[in-house]
Design a protein around this motif. Structure first.
Motif, PDB file in Angstrom:
ATOM      1  N   ALA A  65       0.841  -1.191   0.000  1.00 19.75           N
ATOM      2  CA  ALA A  65       0.000   0.000   0.000  1.00 19.75           C
ATOM      3  C   ALA A  65       0.885   1.253   0.000  1.00 19.75           C
ATOM      4  CB  ALA A  65      -0.911  -0.006   1.218  1.00 19.75           C
ATOM      5  N   ALA A  66       0.291   2.354  -0.412  1.00 16.11           N
ATOM      6  CA  ALA A  66       1.019   3.628  -0.379  1.00 16.11           C
ATOM      7  C   ALA A  66       1.417   3.922   1.071  1.00 16.11           C
ATOM      8  CB  ALA A  66       0.140   4.748  -0.934  1.00 16.11           C
ATOM      9  N   GLY A  67       2.697   4.239   1.278  1.00 14.33           N
ATOM     10  CA  GLY A  67       3.196   4.494   2.624  1.00 14.33           C
ATOM     11  C   GLY A  67       3.866   3.295   3.266  1.00 14.33           C
ATOM     12  N   ASP A  68       3.699   2.098   2.663  1.00 11.74           N
ATOM     13  CA  ASP A  68       4.378   0.911   3.199  1.00 11.74           C
ATOM     14  C   ASP A  68       5.878   1.018   2.948  1.00 11.74           C
ATOM     15  OD1 ASP A  68       1.977  -0.057   3.955  1.00 11.74           O
ATOM     16  OD2 ASP A  68       1.936  -1.774   2.597  1.00 11.74           O
ATOM     17  N   SER A  69       6.638   0.360   3.789  1.00 13.81           N
ATOM     18  CA  SER A  69       8.095   0.364   3.603  1.00 13.81           C
ATOM     19  C   SER A  69       8.691  -0.941   4.104  1.00 13.81           C
ATOM     20  CB  SER A  69       8.729   1.552   4.335  1.00 13.81           C
ATOM     21  OG  SER A  69       8.560   1.425   5.741  1.00 13.81           O
ATOM     22  N   PHE A  70       9.859  -1.228   3.559  1.00 16.42           N
ATOM     23  CA  PHE A  70      10.588  -2.444   3.953  1.00 16.42           C
ATOM     24  C   PHE A  70      12.036  -2.056   4.239  1.00 16.42           C
ATOM     25  CE2 PHE A  70       7.032  -3.859   1.471  1.00 16.42           C
ATOM     26  CZ  PHE A  70       6.573  -4.995   2.147  1.00 16.42           C
ATOM     27  N   ASP A  71      12.577  -2.673   5.231  1.00 12.68           N
ATOM     28  CA  ASP A  71      13.968  -2.422   5.625  1.00 12.68           C
ATOM     29  C   ASP A  71      14.843  -3.558   5.098  1.00 12.68           C
ATOM     30  OD1 ASP A  71      15.684  -0.794   7.895  1.00 12.68           O
ATOM     31  OD2 ASP A  71      16.303  -2.881   7.734  1.00 12.68           O
ATOM     32  N   VAL A  72      15.944  -3.202   4.467  1.00 13.92           N
ATOM     33  CA  VAL A  72      16.921  -4.189   4.003  1.00 13.92           C
ATOM     34  C   VAL A  72      18.281  -3.756   4.551  1.00 13.92           C
ATOM     35  CG1 VAL A  72      17.998  -5.309   2.024  1.00 13.92           C
ATOM     36  CG2 VAL A  72      15.583  -4.639   1.916  1.00 13.92           C
ATOM     37  N   SER A  73      18.723  -4.428   5.605  1.00 11.91           N
ATOM     38  CA  SER A  73      19.954  -4.022   6.285  1.00 11.91           C
ATOM     39  C   SER A  73      20.920  -5.182   6.385  1.00 11.91           C
ATOM     40  CB  SER A  73      19.639  -3.506   7.700  1.00 11.91           C
ATOM     41  OG  SER A  73      18.825  -2.366   7.657  1.00 11.91           O
ATOM     42  N   THR A  74      22.179  -4.852   6.542  1.00 14.35           N
ATOM     43  CA  THR A  74      23.177  -5.891   6.784  1.00 14.35           C
ATOM     44  C   THR A  74      22.841  -6.603   8.096  1.00 14.35           C
ATOM     45  OG1 THR A  74      24.610  -4.283   7.884  1.00 14.35           O
ATOM     46  CG2 THR A  74      24.985  -4.676   5.540  1.00 14.35           C
ATOM     47  N   ALA A  75      23.253  -7.850   8.193  1.00 11.22           N
ATOM     48  CA  ALA A  75      22.892  -8.650   9.370  1.00 11.22           C
ATOM     49  C   ALA A  75      23.366  -8.007  10.664  1.00 11.22           C
ATOM     50  CB  ALA A  75      23.478 -10.051   9.226  1.00 11.22           C
ATOM     51  N   LYS A  76      24.553  -7.389  10.651  1.00 11.55           N
ATOM     52  CA  LYS A  76      25.083  -6.796  11.889  1.00 11.55           C
ATOM     53  C   LYS A  76      24.304  -5.569  12.320  1.00 11.55           C
ATOM     54  CE  LYS A  76      28.534  -3.895   9.555  1.00 11.55           C
ATOM     55  NZ  LYS A  76      29.971  -3.556   9.439  1.00 11.55           N
ATOM     56  N   ASN A  77      23.569  -4.917  11.368  1.00  8.80           N
ATOM     57  CA  ASN A  77      22.783  -3.726  11.703  1.00  8.80           C
ATOM     58  C   ASN A  77      21.297  -4.012  11.816  1.00  8.80           C
ATOM     59  OD1 ASN A  77      25.098  -2.117  11.672  1.00  8.80           O
ATOM     60  ND2 ASN A  77      24.888  -1.657   9.491  1.00  8.80           N
ATOM     61  N   ALA A  78      20.888  -5.226  11.468  1.00  9.53           N
ATOM     62  CA  ALA A  78      19.468  -5.570  11.495  1.00  9.53           C
ATOM     63  C   ALA A  78      19.035  -6.093  12.859  1.00  9.53           C
ATOM     64  CB  ALA A  78      19.168  -6.612  10.420  1.00  9.53           C
ATOM     65  N   GLY A  79      20.002  -6.233  13.782  1.00 10.15           N
ATOM     66  CA  GLY A  79      19.674  -6.794  15.094  1.00 10.15           C
ATOM     67  C   GLY A  79      20.279  -8.177  15.217  1.00 10.15           C
ATOM     68  N   THR A  80      21.298  -8.297  16.065  1.00  7.40           N
ATOM     69  CA  THR A  80      22.033  -9.558  16.171  1.00  7.40           C
ATOM     70  C   THR A  80      21.681 -10.351  17.423  1.00  7.40           C
ATOM     71  OG1 THR A  80      23.876  -8.438  17.295  1.00  7.40           O
ATOM     72  CG2 THR A  80      23.978  -8.600  14.894  1.00  7.40           C
ATOM     73  N   ASP A  81      20.783  -9.813  18.257  1.00 10.97           N
ATOM     74  CA  ASP A  81      20.412 -10.471  19.517  1.00 10.97           C
ATOM     75  C   ASP A  81      19.417 -11.588  19.230  1.00 10.97           C
ATOM     76  OD1 ASP A  81      19.548 -11.244  22.004  1.00 10.97           O
ATOM     77  OD2 ASP A  81      19.429  -9.210  22.802  1.00 10.97           O
ATOM     78  N   VAL A  82      19.828 -12.836  19.428  1.00 11.37           N
ATOM     79  CA  VAL A  82      18.944 -13.963  19.125  1.00 11.37           C
ATOM     80  C   VAL A  82      17.753 -13.990  20.071  1.00 11.37           C
ATOM     81  CG1 VAL A  82      20.200 -15.596  20.603  1.00 11.37           C
ATOM     82  CG2 VAL A  82      18.892 -16.446  18.642  1.00 11.37           C
ATOM     83  N   PHE A  83      17.932 -13.533  21.302  1.00  9.19           N
ATOM     84  CA  PHE A  83      16.814 -13.523  22.246  1.00  9.19           C
ATOM     85  C   PHE A  83      15.738 -12.536  21.790  1.00  9.19           C
ATOM     86  CE2 PHE A  83      20.522 -14.712  24.885  1.00  9.19           C
ATOM     87  CZ  PHE A  83      20.111 -15.989  25.248  1.00  9.19           C
ATOM     88  N   ALA A  84      16.172 -11.361  21.313  1.00 15.44           N
ATOM     89  CA  ALA A  84      15.210 -10.378  20.811  1.00 15.44           C
ATOM     90  C   ALA A  84      14.484 -10.921  19.583  1.00 15.44           C
ATOM     91  CB  ALA A  84      15.920  -9.067  20.472  1.00 15.44           C
ATOM     92  N   ALA A  85      15.214 -11.595  18.691  1.00 17.87           N
ATOM     93  CA  ALA A  85      14.600 -12.155  17.484  1.00 17.87           C
ATOM     94  C   ALA A  85      13.548 -13.199  17.844  1.00 17.87           C
ATOM     95  CB  ALA A  85      15.676 -12.766  16.593  1.00 17.87           C
ATOM     96  N   ILE A  86      13.843 -14.054  18.803  1.00 18.23           N
ATOM     97  CA  ILE A  86      12.880 -15.090  19.213  1.00 18.23           C
ATOM     98  C   ILE A  86      11.682 -14.447  19.899  1.00 18.23           C
ATOM     99  CG2 ILE A  86      12.553 -17.123  20.658  1.00 18.23           C
ATOM    100  CD1 ILE A  86      15.519 -17.745  20.235  1.00 18.23           C
ATOM    101  N   GLY A  87      11.937 -13.408  20.713  1.00 19.02           N
ATOM    102  CA  GLY A  87      10.826 -12.711  21.366  1.00 19.02           C
ATOM    103  C   GLY A  87       9.881 -12.082  20.360  1.00 19.02           C
TER     104      GLY A  87
END
Length: 403
Positions: A269-291
């Motif tokens: 939709a208009a206004g939608d966005s997607f983030d494409v980041s390197t793995a080290k900048n996309a969040g490397t905390d596995v606990f946060a990812a599982i949460g």
């Protein structure tokens, strides 16, 4: 020349005493199996023997250190083996959760199973060794490295120190890995991670991000893909941002930018966005990812339509990539632990060879030749007996015996 009776006695007693001392020394040498009983017997040999003994003591100390290092690494290896199994199980459940036929209750059940795996993972991250020291706390091994923070997230409060142990003359070996390296890092080879913005209202679903040209000017940067009704714009996350690509959106055509490309299906939709980041900048905390994964699975889709389904699929894809990156990172750390254990085995083998060589050298310095010593013993024993018999015979001579 006249020899007095007293001088005769003194000389013979002195001679027999000296022979007895020599005989006793040989007896002590035989009893101790040593060439010298004190440093004064052979100063040079004693000095060499002392040096070799010190070397053997060092070899023994290094062997003890290697045993302790091996035990520490074995504890870490067992913990990391469990971590890899748990992460693999979470990946399997994540794929299973993407089934179109699943109900909200089914996904909630999967979320409960993943939450259980999450709790197990936290328990392992805060595990201790036999001495009560936390395995993944760095130098702060006396306190749990992972604690609950405000909002339910997990915070690492340890440090990034590696406990070192002297396992050989010129080798200090890390016997631990800190929790941030194990649970909150990714390998440099990890690729890009895509994710959808929480406020998206369209049905756009991204696919995998693939590299096409590592020499492209913007390769390795982080990007945001924004949509209007018909077009898209890719901007870098630089300050200020730079336009990396623009175009008319087509669900059948991959979007290329910065040496990578990603295919987005559905209709953003208009206004939608997607983030494409390197793995080290996309969040490397596995606990946060599982949460985040658990939260997405517990969000009901009923009444949300295709947009809610698209949001879930994007969340599952992001979580799967992040957990996969974490899994690969743990495997790398596990490989490092195995390499260190193999090095310890090699050092043990070399240490055993050096110990054998030094013991052989020490034996050549200290150990008595039993054949020579026994021969000398009998020789001195016979000499002493002959001296004693001679003294007794001479002592009994008197002119009165011939009258």
């Amino acid at each position: 020349m006249r020899i007095s009776t007293q001088s005769f006695y003194d000389q013979n007693v002195l001679a027999m005493g000296q022979q007895q001392q020599k005989l006793f020394k040989v007896q002590q040498q035989l009893a101790t199996n040593s060439k010298f009983l004190s440093a004064g017997d052979d100063p040079v040999g004693a000095a060499r023997a002392l040096g070799v003994s010190q070397t053997l003591s060092e070899i023994s100390q290094y062997a003890t250190s290697r045993q302790r290092a091996s035990l520490s690494l074995s504890n870490e290896e067992n913990a990391l083996d469990s971590v890899t199994s748990i992460l693999q199980n979470i990946k399997t459940l994540t794929v299973q959760a993407g089934g179109a036929a699943l109900s909200d209750a089914d996904r909630a059940s999967i979320a409960t199973a993943i939450q259980s795996s999450y709790d197990q993972l936290v328990g392992i991250a805060n595990s201790t060794d036999s001495n009560g020291q936390y395995l993944f706390a760095g130098f702060k091994s006396g306190t749990p490295p992972f604690v609950a923070a405000a909002g339910g997230s997990l915070q690492y409060v340890g440090d990034q120190g590696q406990r070192l142990m002297q396992v050989d003359v010129a080798r200090q070996m890390p016997t631990s890995d800190d929790g941030r390296t194990v649970f909150q890092s990714v390998q440099g080879s990890a690729g890009y991670v895509a994710s959808g913005a929480p406020a998206n209202t369209g049905t756009g679903v991204f696919g995998s991000v693939s590299a096409t040209d590592a020499t492209a000017p913007n390769y390795g940067k982080d990007f945001t893909i924004s949509f209007t009704a018909t077009d898209y714009t890719v901007m870098t996350k630089d300050t200020p941002p730079v336009v990396a690509a623009t175009g008319t959106f087509s669900p059948d055509t991959p979007i290329s930018f910065g040496g990578v490309q990603v295919k987005i299906t559905g209709k953003p939709a208009a206004g939608d966005s997607f983030d494409v980041s390197t793995a080290k900048n996309a969040g490397t905390d596995v606990f946060a990812a599982i949460g985040e994964l658990v939260s997405a699975l517990r969000t009901p889709l009923t009444g949300g339509g295709a947009a809610a389904q698209a949001k879930l699929q994007n969340a599952l894809s992001t979580a799967n990539v992040k957990v996969t990156n974490a899994h690969d990172n743990v495997l790398t750390v596990l490989s490092s632990v195995g390499s260190r254990q193999a090095e310890i085995d090699s050092l043990d083998s070399g240490g055993a060879d050096r110990k054998l060589q030094e013991e052989s050298y020490l034996s050549s310095i200290e150990d008595l030749d039993p054949y020579t010593a026994i021969s000398e013993f009998y020789q001195r024993q016979s000499s002493l007996q002959a001296t004693q018999m001679t003294f007794a015979r001479l002592n009994s001579i008197s002119l009165f015996n011939y009258l």
